[in-house]
Enzyme design. Sequence first.
Site, mmCIF file in Angstrom:
data_model
loop_
_atom_site.group_PDB
_atom_site.id
_atom_site.type_symbol
_atom_site.label_atom_id
_atom_site.label_comp_id
_atom_site.label_asym_id
_atom_site.label_seq_id
_atom_site.Cartn_x
_atom_site.Cartn_y
_atom_site.Cartn_z
ATOM 1 C CG ASN A 20 -1.720 1.232 1.414
ATOM 2 O OD1 ASN A 20 -1.768 2.073 0.516
ATOM 3 N ND2 ASN A 20 -2.351 1.377 2.565
ATOM 4 C CD1 TRP A 21 3.223 0.963 -3.106
ATOM 5 C CD2 TRP A 21 3.452 2.365 -4.855
ATOM 6 N NE1 TRP A 21 3.897 0.302 -4.101
ATOM 7 C CE2 TRP A 21 4.052 1.129 -5.188
ATOM 8 C CE3 TRP A 21 3.473 3.400 -5.788
ATOM 9 C CZ2 TRP A 21 4.668 0.896 -6.416
ATOM 10 C CZ3 TRP A 21 4.082 3.174 -7.015
ATOM 11 C CH2 TRP A 21 4.680 1.940 -7.321
ATOM 12 C CE LYS A 22 -0.164 3.337 4.714
ATOM 13 N NZ LYS A 22 -0.067 3.456 6.158
ATOM 14 C CG HIS A 55 -5.797 1.764 5.214
ATOM 15 N ND1 HIS A 55 -5.348 2.839 5.941
ATOM 16 C CD2 HIS A 55 -4.770 0.877 5.156
ATOM 17 C CE1 HIS A 55 -4.090 2.610 6.289
ATOM 18 N NE2 HIS A 55 -3.720 1.429 5.825
ATOM 19 C CD GLU A 64 -2.990 5.594 6.559
ATOM 20 O OE1 GLU A 64 -2.955 5.590 5.329
ATOM 21 O OE2 GLU A 64 -2.120 5.038 7.270
ATOM 22 C CD GLU A 66 -3.298 -2.630 7.574
ATOM 23 O OE1 GLU A 66 -2.130 -2.683 7.197
ATOM 24 O OE2 GLU A 66 -4.098 -1.783 7.173
ATOM 25 N N GLY A 118 2.497 2.640 10.569
ATOM 26 C CA GLY A 118 3.368 3.790 10.333
ATOM 27 C C GLY A 118 4.128 4.264 11.560
ATOM 28 C CB SER A 132 5.453 -1.188 11.912
ATOM 29 O OG SER A 132 4.998 0.138 12.118
ATOM 30 N N GLY A 160 2.885 -0.940 4.290
ATOM 31 C CA GLY A 160 2.842 0.461 3.896
ATOM 32 C C GLY A 160 4.241 0.947 3.546
ATOM 33 N N GLY A 161 4.889 1.593 4.508
ATOM 34 C CA GLY A 161 6.180 2.231 4.282
ATOM 35 C C GLY A 161 7.191 1.372 3.537
#
Length: 251
Positions: free
Chosen positions: A10-12, A95, A97, A166, A172, A212, A233-234
């Site tokens: 997930n590149w966001k 998600h 966010e 999650e 993150g 993470s 993510g990251g």
Amino acid sequence: MARTPVIGGNWKMNTTRVEAQALLRDLRTRLDALAGVEVVVCPPAAWLGDAADVLGGSSIEVGAQNVYWEPKGAFTGEVSAPMLVGTATQVIIGHSERRHVFGETDEATNRKLRAVLEAGLHPILAIGELREEAEGGQTEAVLRRQITGAFEGFDALPGDLVVAYEPVWAIGTGLAATAEDAQERCAMVRRILTERFDASSADACRIQYGGSVNAGNAAGFAAGADIDGVLVGGASLDGAAFEAICRAFVA
Ligand code: PGA
């Protein structure tokens, strides 16, 4: 029940177009035809067409990070499920966010889930508790509420659906859940799905851990009997790290 692990990136809201194209090419080189895992790359909506072009004909699937439930119309800025057909095959829904930055409700999640399934796409349903909910011993109640809300009116658990557990406090932050806690929570999700639907469909459902995940901790999650992949993510913005995470799930 043998479940093929599924790894999502997930590149966001990251990457310029040039960066996205370079990362997509890098991922194709690293991960095309990697056997034993399913790999789904979820770039920003603006680069979905590039992702489909660069990854076309490879084993790597393209996912969207969000969707709107109406099929078309005067909804400025939104992208519908039918519009994703031919570009993406998966869609992340719910998600944290979306829920906590943009105020999406369980009802919105339910509508999006229906729209995605109706369009013949595969949902990745994300759920998870806030830190204060975890500390207050409410994790199971929160997961139950999110699952019940997402599947309101469903007679059966869709076979092509992935659930991503999650914990919000792990997203993150660099503070991943321990492999033991992640396994225990994914088993909890499977138990809730069994109660809501039935044992055989819950047993077949793939459940990811997210929060993470990195190249160093992925193997611990891969060892969890109820952890069928990860949503990253990251670390998914780094080709080498994402490759290492995917390889950690190759049996
Ligand atoms: P993170 O994000 O890996 O950067 O914690 C996970 C996610 O939001 O899916």
